[in-house]
Scaffold this motif. Structure first.
Motif, PDB file in Angstrom:
ATOM      1  N   VAL A 169       0.856  -1.187   0.000  1.00 27.60           N
ATOM      2  CA  VAL A 169       0.000   0.000   0.000  1.00 27.60           C
ATOM      3  C   VAL A 169       0.894   1.240   0.000  1.00 27.60           C
ATOM      4  CG1 VAL A 169      -1.656   1.328   1.358  1.00 27.60           C
ATOM      5  CG2 VAL A 169      -1.917  -1.145   1.155  1.00 27.60           C
ATOM      6  N   GLY A 170       0.544   2.222  -0.833  1.00 28.73           N
ATOM      7  CA  GLY A 170       1.313   3.458  -0.935  1.00 28.73           C
ATOM      8  C   GLY A 170       2.371   3.440  -2.019  1.00 28.73           C
ATOM      9  N   GLN A 171       2.580   2.293  -2.645  1.00 29.12           N
ATOM     10  CA  GLN A 171       3.612   2.165  -3.670  1.00 29.12           C
ATOM     11  C   GLN A 171       3.122   2.733  -4.997  1.00 29.12           C
ATOM     12  OE1 GLN A 171       4.957  -1.875  -4.007  1.00 29.12           O
ATOM     13  NE2 GLN A 171       7.006  -1.207  -4.560  1.00 29.12           N
ATOM     14  N   VAL A 172       4.001   3.439  -5.687  1.00 33.09           N
ATOM     15  CA  VAL A 172       3.688   3.992  -7.001  1.00 33.09           C
ATOM     16  C   VAL A 172       4.027   2.938  -8.049  1.00 33.09           C
ATOM     17  CG1 VAL A 172       4.197   5.819  -8.666  1.00 33.09           C
ATOM     18  CG2 VAL A 172       4.122   6.344  -6.226  1.00 33.09           C
ATOM     19  N   VAL A 173       3.089   2.728  -8.990  1.00 30.47           N
ATOM     20  CA  VAL A 173       3.283   1.751 -10.056  1.00 30.47           C
ATOM     21  C   VAL A 173       2.944   2.391 -11.396  1.00 30.47           C
ATOM     22  CG1 VAL A 173       2.780  -0.207  -8.549  1.00 30.47           C
ATOM     23  CG2 VAL A 173       0.944   0.813  -9.871  1.00 30.47           C
ATOM     24  N   GLN A 174       3.445   1.793 -12.481  1.00 30.73           N
ATOM     25  CA  GLN A 174       3.146   2.268 -13.830  1.00 30.73           C
ATOM     26  C   GLN A 174       2.493   1.139 -14.608  1.00 30.73           C
ATOM     27  OE1 GLN A 174       6.486   3.328 -16.295  1.00 30.73           O
ATOM     28  NE2 GLN A 174       5.263   4.764 -17.469  1.00 30.73           N
ATOM     29  N   SER A 175       1.334   1.443 -15.198  1.00 30.27           N
ATOM     30  CA  SER A 175       0.590   0.449 -15.959  1.00 30.27           C
ATOM     31  C   SER A 175       1.348   0.074 -17.226  1.00 30.27           C
ATOM     32  CB  SER A 175      -0.788   1.009 -16.322  1.00 30.27           C
ATOM     33  OG  SER A 175      -1.463   0.131 -17.170  1.00 30.27           O
TER      34      SER A 175
ATOM     35  N   ILE B  70      -1.021   2.299  -5.148  1.00 30.08           N
ATOM     36  CA  ILE B  70      -1.760   1.161  -4.604  1.00 30.08           C
ATOM     37  C   ILE B  70      -2.430   1.594  -3.307  1.00 30.08           C
ATOM     38  CG2 ILE B  70      -1.561  -1.164  -3.645  1.00 30.08           C
ATOM     39  CD1 ILE B  70       0.908  -1.539  -5.464  1.00 30.08           C
ATOM     40  N   ILE B  71      -3.762   1.416  -3.228  1.00 29.03           N
ATOM     41  CA  ILE B  71      -4.455   1.741  -1.986  1.00 29.03           C
ATOM     42  C   ILE B  71      -4.956   0.498  -1.263  1.00 29.03           C
ATOM     43  CG2 ILE B  71      -5.099   4.080  -2.631  1.00 29.03           C
ATOM     44  CD1 ILE B  71      -7.981   2.899  -3.086  1.00 29.03           C
ATOM     45  N   ASP B  72      -4.914  -0.660  -1.919  1.00 29.14           N
ATOM     46  CA  ASP B  72      -5.309  -1.900  -1.260  1.00 29.14           C
ATOM     47  C   ASP B  72      -4.736  -3.089  -2.023  1.00 29.14           C
ATOM     48  OD1 ASP B  72      -6.496  -3.616   0.545  1.00 29.14           O
ATOM     49  OD2 ASP B  72      -8.522  -3.385  -0.243  1.00 29.14           O
ATOM     50  N   VAL B  73      -4.247  -4.071  -1.288  1.00 29.54           N
ATOM     51  CA  VAL B  73      -3.787  -5.331  -1.875  1.00 29.54           C
ATOM     52  C   VAL B  73      -4.873  -6.350  -1.576  1.00 29.54           C
ATOM     53  CG1 VAL B  73      -2.000  -7.099  -1.877  1.00 29.54           C
ATOM     54  CG2 VAL B  73      -1.374  -4.700  -1.509  1.00 29.54           C
ATOM     55  N   LEU B  74      -5.605  -6.768  -2.621  1.00 29.11           N
ATOM     56  CA  LEU B  74      -6.729  -7.677  -2.441  1.00 29.11           C
ATOM     57  C   LEU B  74      -6.282  -9.109  -2.192  1.00 29.11           C
ATOM     58  CD1 LEU B  74      -9.020  -6.263  -5.260  1.00 29.11           C
ATOM     59  CD2 LEU B  74      -9.074  -5.724  -2.822  1.00 29.11           C
TER      60      LEU B  74
ATOM     61  N   VAL C 254      -4.694  -5.858  -7.026  1.00 27.77           N
ATOM     62  CA  VAL C 254      -4.627  -4.680  -6.156  1.00 27.77           C
ATOM     63  C   VAL C 254      -5.657  -3.655  -6.621  1.00 27.77           C
ATOM     64  CG1 VAL C 254      -2.166  -4.971  -5.642  1.00 27.77           C
ATOM     65  CG2 VAL C 254      -2.856  -3.545  -7.555  1.00 27.77           C
ATOM     66  N   LEU C 255      -5.911  -2.647  -5.794  1.00 27.83           N
ATOM     67  CA  LEU C 255      -6.735  -1.501  -6.178  1.00 27.83           C
ATOM     68  C   LEU C 255      -5.820  -0.306  -6.357  1.00 27.83           C
ATOM     69  CD1 LEU C 255      -9.833  -1.797  -3.817  1.00 27.83           C
ATOM     70  CD2 LEU C 255      -9.651  -2.461  -6.216  1.00 27.83           C
ATOM     71  N   LEU C 256      -5.983   0.389  -7.498  1.00 25.80           N
ATOM     72  CA  LEU C 256      -5.130   1.515  -7.859  1.00 25.80           C
ATOM     73  C   LEU C 256      -5.945   2.793  -8.031  1.00 25.80           C
ATOM     74  CD1 LEU C 256      -3.105  -0.229 -10.726  1.00 25.80           C
ATOM     75  CD2 LEU C 256      -2.405   0.033  -8.356  1.00 25.80           C
TER      76      LEU C 256
ATOM     77  N   LYS D 149     -13.829   5.288  -7.062  1.00 22.34           N
ATOM     78  CA  LYS D 149     -13.930   4.189  -8.029  1.00 22.34           C
ATOM     79  C   LYS D 149     -12.527   3.723  -8.432  1.00 22.34           C
ATOM     80  CE  LYS D 149     -16.492   2.701 -12.006  1.00 22.34           C
ATOM     81  NZ  LYS D 149     -17.270   3.039 -13.167  1.00 22.34           N
ATOM     82  N   PRO D 150     -11.838   3.015  -7.520  1.00 27.14           N
ATOM     83  CA  PRO D 150     -10.471   2.569  -7.838  1.00 27.14           C
ATOM     84  C   PRO D 150     -10.453   1.480  -8.907  1.00 27.14           C
ATOM     85  CG  PRO D 150     -11.162   1.713  -5.714  1.00 27.14           C
ATOM     86  CD  PRO D 150     -12.252   2.626  -6.189  1.00 27.14           C
ATOM     87  N   LYS D 151      -9.303   1.328  -9.536  1.00 28.62           N
ATOM     88  CA  LYS D 151      -9.105   0.342 -10.602  1.00 28.62           C
ATOM     89  C   LYS D 151      -8.581  -0.959 -10.002  1.00 28.62           C
ATOM     90  CE  LYS D 151      -7.912  -0.945 -14.923  1.00 28.62           C
ATOM     91  NZ  LYS D 151      -8.903  -1.301 -15.878  1.00 28.62           N
ATOM     92  N   LYS D 152      -9.276  -2.062 -10.269  1.00 30.48           N
ATOM     93  CA  LYS D 152      -8.792  -3.382  -9.871  1.00 30.48           C
ATOM     94  C   LYS D 152      -7.905  -3.881 -11.006  1.00 30.48           C
ATOM     95  CE  LYS D 152     -10.379  -7.999  -8.628  1.00 30.48           C
ATOM     96  NZ  LYS D 152     -11.548  -8.881  -8.483  1.00 30.48           N
ATOM     97  N   LYS D 153      -6.656  -4.199 -10.690  1.00 30.73           N
ATOM     98  CA  LYS D 153      -5.706  -4.573 -11.733  1.00 30.73           C
ATOM     99  C   LYS D 153      -4.819  -5.714 -11.253  1.00 30.73           C
ATOM    100  CE  LYS D 153      -3.127  -2.127 -15.267  1.00 30.73           C
ATOM    101  NZ  LYS D 153      -4.069  -1.984 -16.335  1.00 30.73           N
ATOM    102  N   LYS D 154      -4.483  -6.585 -12.205  1.00 31.15           N
ATOM    103  CA  LYS D 154      -3.569  -7.685 -11.909  1.00 31.15           C
ATOM    104  C   LYS D 154      -2.155  -7.147 -11.722  1.00 31.15           C
ATOM    105  CE  LYS D 154      -5.397 -11.946 -13.580  1.00 31.15           C
ATOM    106  NZ  LYS D 154      -5.015 -13.206 -14.177  1.00 31.15           N
TER     107      LYS D 154
END
Length: 94
Positions: A8-14, A26-30, A35-37, A47-52
């Protein structure tokens, strides 16, 4: 394939999908695969994005401010998310 460590809190690039190249936090690790981004612009907190995990590139940047607020259930705003991404990524944003 080795699983990436995400927090949580980590910056990622799609790296896949219509949001290719965008930065998120990342605001949540499901679970280990999802995760939710959010980015505070197109993907807002309501409306966060659920992404693999395999569909984004993990950076070494972690927003301690966002991490602390998520963990303590404090108020988190889209403006703060945008500010933290800008602060952590800086010149890497297109």
């Amino acid at each position: 394939m080795k699983q990436q460590q995400v927090r949580v809190g980590q910056v990622v690039q799609s790296k896949k999908g219509r949001d290719h190249g965008r930065y998120f936090v990342i605001i949540d690790v499901l679970d280990p695969d999802y995760v939710l981004l959010v980015d505070g612009k197109l993907r807002r907190l309501d409306k966060p994005k659920k992404k693999k995990v395999k569909h984004f590139k993990v950076s070494n940047h972690i927003s301690e401010e966002i991490k602390c607020r998520v963990e303590s259930d404090s108020k988190l705003t889209n403006a703060l998310v945008r500010k933290e991404i800008e602060k952590l990524i800086g010149n890497e944003i297109e």
